[in-house]
Design a protein around this motif. Structure first.
Motif, PDB file in Angstrom:
ATOM      1  N   ASP A 149       4.312   1.314  60.463  1.00 40.64           N
ATOM      2  CA  ASP A 149       4.940   0.241  61.233  1.00 40.64           C
ATOM      3  C   ASP A 149       4.104  -0.050  62.475  1.00 40.64           C
ATOM      4  N   GLY A 150       3.438  -1.202  62.477  1.00 44.16           N
ATOM      5  CA  GLY A 150       2.533  -1.563  63.572  1.00 44.16           C
ATOM      6  C   GLY A 150       3.212  -1.657  64.927  1.00 44.16           C
ATOM      7  N   ASP A 151       4.437  -2.198  64.959  1.00 41.93           N
ATOM      8  CA  ASP A 151       5.150  -2.324  66.237  1.00 41.93           C
ATOM      9  C   ASP A 151       5.525  -0.954  66.790  1.00 41.93           C
ATOM     10  N   ALA A 152       5.971  -0.059  65.898  1.00 41.81           N
ATOM     11  CA  ALA A 152       6.381   1.287  66.331  1.00 41.81           C
ATOM     12  C   ALA A 152       5.197   2.058  66.890  1.00 41.81           C
ATOM     13  N   VAL A 153       4.051   1.956  66.224  1.00 45.92           N
ATOM     14  CA  VAL A 153       2.880   2.716  66.695  1.00 45.92           C
ATOM     15  C   VAL A 153       2.365   2.137  68.019  1.00 45.92           C
ATOM     16  N   ALA A 154       2.497   0.823  68.207  1.00 45.82           N
ATOM     17  CA  ALA A 154       2.096   0.204  69.476  1.00 45.82           C
ATOM     18  C   ALA A 154       2.998   0.698  70.611  1.00 45.82           C
ATOM     19  N   GLU A 155       4.286   0.817  70.318  1.00 46.37           N
ATOM     20  CA  GLU A 155       5.266   1.286  71.304  1.00 46.37           C
ATOM     21  C   GLU A 155       4.968   2.738  71.720  1.00 46.37           C
ATOM     22  N   ILE A 156       4.687   3.603  70.737  1.00 43.54           N
ATOM     23  CA  ILE A 156       4.427   5.017  71.043  1.00 43.54           C
ATOM     24  C   ILE A 156       3.045   5.188  71.675  1.00 43.54           C
ATOM     25  N   SER A 157       2.137   4.303  71.311  1.00 43.19           N
ATOM     26  CA  SER A 157       0.802   4.310  71.933  1.00 43.19           C
ATOM     27  C   SER A 157       0.924   4.015  73.433  1.00 43.19           C
ATOM     28  N   ALA A 158       1.751   3.032  73.777  1.00 45.61           N
ATOM     29  CA  ALA A 158       1.971   2.680  75.185  1.00 45.61           C
ATOM     30  C   ALA A 158       2.643   3.835  75.921  1.00 45.61           C
ATOM     31  N   LEU A 159       3.604   4.501  75.264  1.00 45.77           N
ATOM     32  CA  LEU A 159       4.269   5.647  75.879  1.00 45.77           C
ATOM     33  C   LEU A 159       3.269   6.788  76.107  1.00 45.77           C
ATOM     34  N   ALA A 160       2.406   7.045  75.103  1.00 41.16           N
ATOM     35  CA  ALA A 160       1.398   8.106  75.233  1.00 41.16           C
ATOM     36  C   ALA A 160       0.501   7.847  76.445  1.00 41.16           C
ATOM     37  N   GLU A 161       0.125   6.574  76.642  1.00 42.68           N
ATOM     38  CA  GLU A 161      -0.687   6.203  77.814  1.00 42.68           C
ATOM     39  C   GLU A 161       0.082   6.497  79.104  1.00 42.68           C
TER      40      GLU A 161
END
Length: 199
Positions: A149-161
């Motif tokens: 899921d591209g949206d989910a991974v973008a969301e968790i990527s932003a959180l990781a940052e």
């Protein structure tokens, strides 16, 4: 956006410390009574809120930091995980591939969390490394993320940052996910690789 960590062992506590370092509030829960780990949560910081499992799963993003064998018990806490992102931090080491129907362990976890969006991540580092500040020698410690899921991974990527890490997306669960998961008694090629990214 609300966050929860299910599981408060070494990995759950290491994740909680990452949230605490950045002043981001996160609920923590186990199958036990919250009072039983309230002092450990308080020792990490005021942003770490002990809750019951039923309360914690109301969060938008749920980190699954339990033993792989326990993921189905957590999944039963809600009839449907629609609208939620689950970060699969489990490792299915020692679980025979036949038990997973020959598919990646994260796919089995995704099937248990009906309606949820699953991201495999934060599982390739041992607790002692994950516990440390991700700022290393002017760079940031890498966390690998895989999802269908591209949206989910973008969301968790932003959180990781926001947590101070350098996220690297590996693609879908069936390809990239295999690099960061155990299969039977062997580990994926990126498991335990402690990498630092310099911008």
């Amino acid at each position: 956006m609300s966050y929860a960590i299910i599981g408060f062992g070494n990995i759950g506590q290491a994740l909680a410390k990452a949230f605490a370092r950045n002043g981001i509030e996160v609920s923590v829960a186990t199958t036990r009574n919250p009072e039983s780990f309230a002092s450990a949560a308080a020792a990490i910081g005021p942003a770490i809120i002990p809750k019951t499992l039923a309360e914690a799963v109301k969060a938008d993003v749920v980190f699954l930091a339990v033993r792989f064998e326990s993921h189905q018990d957590v999944a039963k806490a809600l009839p449907n995980w629609q609208g939620k992102t689950i970060v699969d931090v489990t490792n299915a080491y020692g679980v025979p591939p036949e038990e997973l129907g020959g598919q990646p362990s994260s796919k089995a976890v995704a099937q248990a969390f009906t309606g949820g969006r699953l991201v495999k991540g934060f599982n390739h580092l041992g607790a002692a490394v994950l516990d440390q500040d991700p700022a290393v020698h002017g760079g940031r410690r890498v966390v690998f993320l895989a999802s269908d899921d591209g949206d989910a991974v973008a969301e968790i990527s932003a959180l990781a940052e926001n947590l101070g890490f350098a996220p690297i997306k590996l693609g879908g669960l069936a390809d990239g996910g295999l690099l960061v998961q155990a299969r039977g008694n062997s580990w994926g090629q990126l498991i335990f690789k402690d990498l630092v990214k310099f911008d």
